[in-house]
Design an enzyme around this catalytic site. Sequence first.
Site, PDB file in Angstrom:
ATOM      1  N   GLY A   1       0.772  -1.233   0.000  1.00  0.00           N
ATOM      2  CA  GLY A   1       0.000   0.000   0.000  1.00  0.00           C
ATOM      3  C   GLY A   1       0.804   1.284   0.000  1.00  0.00           C
TER       4      GLY A   1
ATOM      5  N   GLY B   1       2.741   2.284  -2.419  1.00  0.00           N
ATOM      6  CA  GLY B   1       2.851   2.826  -3.774  1.00  0.00           C
ATOM      7  C   GLY B   1       4.022   2.289  -4.562  1.00  0.00           C
ATOM      8  CE  LYS B   2       5.849  -3.467  -2.880  1.00  0.00           C
ATOM      9  NZ  LYS B   2       4.830  -3.275  -1.830  1.00  0.00           N
ATOM     10  CB  THR B   3       2.399  -1.106  -8.397  1.00  0.00           C
ATOM     11  OG1 THR B   3       2.574  -2.406  -7.826  1.00  0.00           O
ATOM     12  CG2 THR B   3       1.997  -1.259  -9.855  1.00  0.00           C
ATOM     13  CB  SER B   4       1.830   4.204  -8.315  1.00  0.00           C
ATOM     14  OG  SER B   4       2.242   4.373  -6.979  1.00  0.00           O
TER      15      SER B   4
ATOM     16  CG  ASP C   1       2.363  -6.487  -5.446  1.00  0.00           C
ATOM     17  OD1 ASP C   1       1.715  -7.343  -4.812  1.00  0.00           O
ATOM     18  OD2 ASP C   1       2.397  -5.285  -5.129  1.00  0.00           O
TER      19      ASP C   1
ATOM     20  CB  THR D   1      -2.014  -2.269  -2.278  1.00  0.00           C
ATOM     21  OG1 THR D   1      -1.402  -1.946  -3.533  1.00  0.00           O
ATOM     22  CG2 THR D   1      -1.240  -3.402  -1.630  1.00  0.00           C
TER      23      THR D   1
END
Length: 589
Positions: free
Chosen positions: A22, A24-27, A49, A508
């Site tokens: 949550g 913000g790794k992906t963004s 992920d 997430t």
Amino acid sequence: MYPSFSPNDINTQFLFLTGKGGVGKTSTACSLAVALADNGKKVLLISTDPASNLQDVFGIDLNSTPKSVPTIENLFVSNIDPEASAKTYREKVIGPYRDKFPEAVVATMEEQLSGACTVEIAAFDEFTGFLTNSEIVDQYDHIIFDTAPTGHTLRLLQLPTAWNGFLEESTHGASCLGPLSGLSEKKALYSSAVSVLSDPAKTTLILVTRPEVSALFEANRASIELKEIGIKNQMLIINGLLQNHNEDDKVSTAFYRRQKDALNQIPENLKRTNTYSLPYVPYSLTGIDNLRHLIKPYDLVSTTKLNSENQSKNLPGLKDVIDDFSAKGTKLIFTMGKGGVGKTTVASAIAVGLVEKGHRVHLTTTDPAAHLDYQFKFDHLNQNLTISSINPKVEVEKYKAEVIAKSSTDLDEAGLAYLKEDLESPCTEEIAVFQAFAEVVAKSKNEIVVIDTAPTGHTLLLLDASQSYSKEIERSTGDAPESAKELLPRIRNPKETAVVIVTLAETTPVLEASRLQDDLRRADIRPQWWVINQSLSATNTNDPILKGKAMAENAWIQEVDENLAEKCAIIPWLHEEKAGYEKLKDFIY
């Protein structure tokens, strides 16, 4: 306070992003990939992920084969499904034994290989080729991995005992023994991958966090753990930093102050790490334009398109949850959810609400960051409320000592080293803590027990298997005590036990909570309530940035209410921290 993150800060080919769910790794990974590609670099972005939404972000169907993004030259994306990888992986390990062992033993083996460690190692097995295959590596200037392996997984891969047939010969072990079984032929490949990870000229570890105490402490833990095994080239990105605040808006002012207070508590280790920031944005990070805006400076307010009214759903509050439990006579209440969603506060508020209704309540937690004494300001203020705190470190050390004592006479030095490392797994902690929970519940009579931070369905199934197949499963869990065996049936009884899943109205947290619910249902446990915590949508903020974020929450609130939860309640983002018995009563009035 911190310089804005820029792709110019990157100088290695391999980039691994890590951080708690949550943050913000992906963004961050997607925005970085787009920025590097815009600068003329050929980039491959890979996600392992389970909560990844790369397909939604880029608007294309993805799988483990890299696919070009049509609107961005030089950008290729791959989405490895770790659950599918783990399924294939489990069958590779277990398949040869299906016709040789009894069905009960095979079922136990399958459950043993259903944990988080197996998923992670299976994902590592998938992306090893992207680290070591020169035909792939030589094609790209940068390869970005969304979600790095943990230190526990990398230490397991480095242990020589992982490759010597130990698992086929041993009859003892711990909760996650088995994930590396059958991979001895990949020893050289894995060793090469780990070597690349620890080479500062090739790899940068990017720790992603938010300006929140729990996220900062998790980033610090990961940083130290990975430094210990040689991954020392690290940088820190503080994501979601509110740049300015509206002094006329109470929510905006409180939000800004909370972030500043959290950053004042940043651990010393992270203070020595190169640190950058990314802004708190009022929109969903999907679509190329929005991804570009995250890293490139721009006027946040001018890009925010707000409707005049925030059309949030009218959902019950926490008072309705408490009234439901009181009316039904529920005796055992678990709060569950990913870290940082507010489980401890919700558990404490439920306990206080039930006490106010005249019930005797015992509240206990295993969350090392929970600090129930602080939550209640060291004063319960009511004789019908008792609290306790189970120390996970103490319980884990006790459990590990018991397992090692049982196994040490049958293992050589290498086997013992493997066992000790395997006992560092998350599953070990869950089992040890659950047994401690069981002892607390067994001692509690004529009262409601509220438990903050509950075991997963996987752990419960492992413990359940110990009752039916104690001999075969002993290598996985040790011999479960009577208190744990007695508690398992109670947890499955909906007339006696309730599970509350706590989440935030964000991608997430909701996706992870959904997987948690699926996990529990495998163990025949159906959560009765979902609680959406800290919702900006449920406030009356007029700050343009926060109101934009509130509107973005609505799709996830609708998803929880209509598709995931049997019953759903919502708690607004609060102006102040609710600590102390009297303050916690605010949740129920």
